[in-house]
Design a protein around this motif. Structure first.
Motif, short mmCIF file in Angstrom:
data_model
loop_
_atom_site.label_atom_id
_atom_site.label_comp_id
_atom_site.label_asym_id
_atom_site.label_seq_id
_atom_site.Cartn_x
_atom_site.Cartn_y
_atom_site.Cartn_z
N LYS A 223 -2.38 4.13 -3.87
CA LYS A 223 -2.92 3.41 -2.71
C LYS A 223 -2.60 4.15 -1.42
CE LYS A 223 -2.74 -1.21 -4.76
NZ LYS A 223 -1.74 -2.23 -5.08
N VAL B 220 0.83 -1.21 0.00
CA VAL B 220 0.00 0.00 0.00
C VAL B 220 0.87 1.27 0.00
CG1 VAL B 220 -1.68 1.33 1.34
CG2 VAL B 220 -1.97 -1.13 1.07
N VAL C 111 -8.40 1.30 1.04
CA VAL C 111 -7.61 0.34 0.24
C VAL C 111 -8.23 -1.06 0.22
CG1 VAL C 111 -5.41 1.51 0.44
CG2 VAL C 111 -6.12 -0.04 2.26
N THR D 60 -1.27 -2.46 -13.92
CA THR D 60 -0.94 -1.67 -12.74
C THR D 60 -0.03 -0.55 -13.23
OG1 THR D 60 1.15 -2.68 -12.13
CG2 THR D 60 -0.86 -3.83 -11.42
N GLN E 12 -10.78 -2.27 -1.11
CA GLN E 12 -11.24 -2.78 -2.41
C GLN E 12 -10.09 -3.19 -3.33
OE1 GLN E 12 -13.81 0.36 -3.56
NE2 GLN E 12 -15.43 -0.40 -2.20
N GLN E 13 -8.88 -2.83 -2.96
CA GLN E 13 -7.73 -3.23 -3.77
C GLN E 13 -7.47 -4.74 -3.62
OE1 GLN E 13 -5.90 -0.88 -5.55
NE2 GLN E 13 -7.25 0.76 -4.85
N ASP F 288 2.88 2.37 -3.16
CA ASP F 288 2.12 2.74 -4.34
C ASP F 288 1.45 4.11 -4.07
OD1 ASP F 288 -0.04 3.14 -6.08
OD2 ASP F 288 -0.29 0.99 -6.41
N ASP G 234 -2.03 -10.39 -4.33
CA ASP G 234 -2.12 -8.94 -4.42
C ASP G 234 -0.76 -8.26 -4.37
OD1 ASP G 234 -5.01 -8.91 -4.34
OD2 ASP G 234 -4.85 -9.46 -2.23
#
Ligand SMILES: [Zn+2]
Ligand SMILES: [Zn+2]
Length: 378
Positions: free
Chosen positions: A62, A56, A74, A182, A76-77, A59, A87
């Motif tokens: 994020k 997280v 975050v 991404t 929903q990531q 990024d 992930d």
């Protein structure tokens, strides 16, 4: 709720990308399960926690969401179960330290299964209660154990009459890949095929006997010899009597856990047995014999030497329990006590008075408590 990501990585809220990366690399060196001194599950959990935080915070998008909305921003990531290794997109940031960090240490997730993965069946546990006498003699136990077996109607395939074809969704691989974009390029994630659940095979019609699972439940009758001298809590393994494997995988094992019931008369101490008898005061003084019941129900003769104290433990050799895998037996240890009668006859009263009047019956030594008191007084 996970811990605050900044706290997890031990960095300031204002830390820049370099500082965050450095913190993560340092912690990864400490917590990667291949190098950590912690137990493997602890290290894995810790490593996953720092990796989630790094995913997280490394990024910018994020991180912005997290700063503004916290975990909700975050959530929903990640998938329904929260952060998983699927992930994680930043493995490259530490691959110079560890190589492929997903080598084989993490269950599920990135582990590459071989084509149409077969799985071993689960092992089962059966708790068996036996008596102390069973420990003495050994026991032929017969157990009815329900477990799954490969479905005979479909030969374990799950398709009606065994008719299966290669799964079209995954082409028989048992896994599907999905590509997501991404900011750092395309990410490929690999998951078990949802249509064949990783088996690589599909069928037009389910086998009606096993409802497509390839396994049915059966109660197996198992004869098992419980050895003499078996210890409480001991596990006996019956090979291949656990649940059936999947896709031709081997069956699990059955583990029979032996529990020895408490006995009213005997206590166990390894291969020795403890018991007690009540004798008389004259026998303790003059010596004599008592009959003691052994675990096998025989009468053994216990010799009481003259001058035996109350509470003395006497030994009858070879009347304990057998040792495991040995022809030797432990001993029977007998604690000797007397019972003081609450009522006595006139004649007994007379005899006891006369006995008490004779000097020989008086204790010659002061008791240790009395002696201590004397010491304090003088
Ligand atoms: Zn079937
Ligand atoms: Zn498939």
């Amino acid at each position: 709720m996970p811990r605050d990501y900044y706290e997890v990585l031990g960095v300031d809220k204002s830390a820049d990308a370099d500082a965050i990366k450095k913190a993560y690399r340092n912690m990864a060196k400490k917590y990667h399960p291949d190098v950590s001194t912690e137990p493997k599950d602890v290290a894995e959990a810790k490593f996953k926690e720092i990796s989630e935080a790094y995913e997280v915070l490394s990024d910018p998008e994020k991180r912005k969401l997290y700063d503004q909305y916290g975990f909700d921003g975050v959530k929903q990531q990640f998938g329904q179960d929260g952060f998983t290794w699927d992930d994680f997109t930043r493995a490259d940031d530490i691959s110079d330290i560890f190589g492929d960090i997903f080598s084989d240490i993490f269950g599920g997730g990135r582990r590459n299964r071989s084509r149409s993965s077969s799985q071993a069946g689960e092992s089962l546990r059966y708790d068996l209660e036996i008596t102390l006498k069973d420990v003495l003699e050994g026991k032929k136990a017969s157990l009815d154990v329900p477990h799954t077996v490969s479905c005979q109607a479909c030969k374990g395939t799950g398709g009606k009459d065994g008719n299966v074809s290669t799964c079209k969704t995954c082409g028989g691989q048992g896994q599907v890949q999905s590509v997501s974009r991404t900011p750092f390029g395309n990410m490929i994630s690999v998951k078990d095929c949802p249509d064949c659940r990783g088996t690589g095979k599909s069928y037009a019609e389910k086998c009606p006997h096993c409802r497509g699972t390839g396994r049915t439940t059966k109660e197996s009758h198992i004869n098992l010899n419980i050895p003499k001298g078996v210890e409480d809590g001991m596990k006996l393994r019956v090979s291949g009597e656990g649940n059936a494997g999947i896709n031709g995988g081997p069956s699990g094992d059955l583990f029979v856990v032996v529990h020895v019931k408490e006995d009213k008369t005997f206590d166990r101490d390894g291969s020795n047995l403890w018991t007690g008898i009540v004798t008389t005061y004259p026998k303790l003084v003059l010596g004599g014999e008592e009959s003691v019941k052994t675990l096998e129900g025989e009468n053994a003769v216990l010799t009481i030497p003259p001058g035996t104290q109350v509470g003395t433990v006497l030994r009858i050799q070879g009347k304990g329990l057998p040792r495991l895998n040995s022809s030797l037996r432990g001993d029977l240890l007998v604690r000797v006590t007397i019972e003081v009668p609450k009522k006595v006859s006139e004649e007994e009263r007379d005899l006891l008075r006369r006995l008490d009047d004779t000097a020989g019956s008086r204790p010659k030594k002061k008791s240790s408590i009395r002696k201590k008191l004397d010491d304090i007084i003088s």
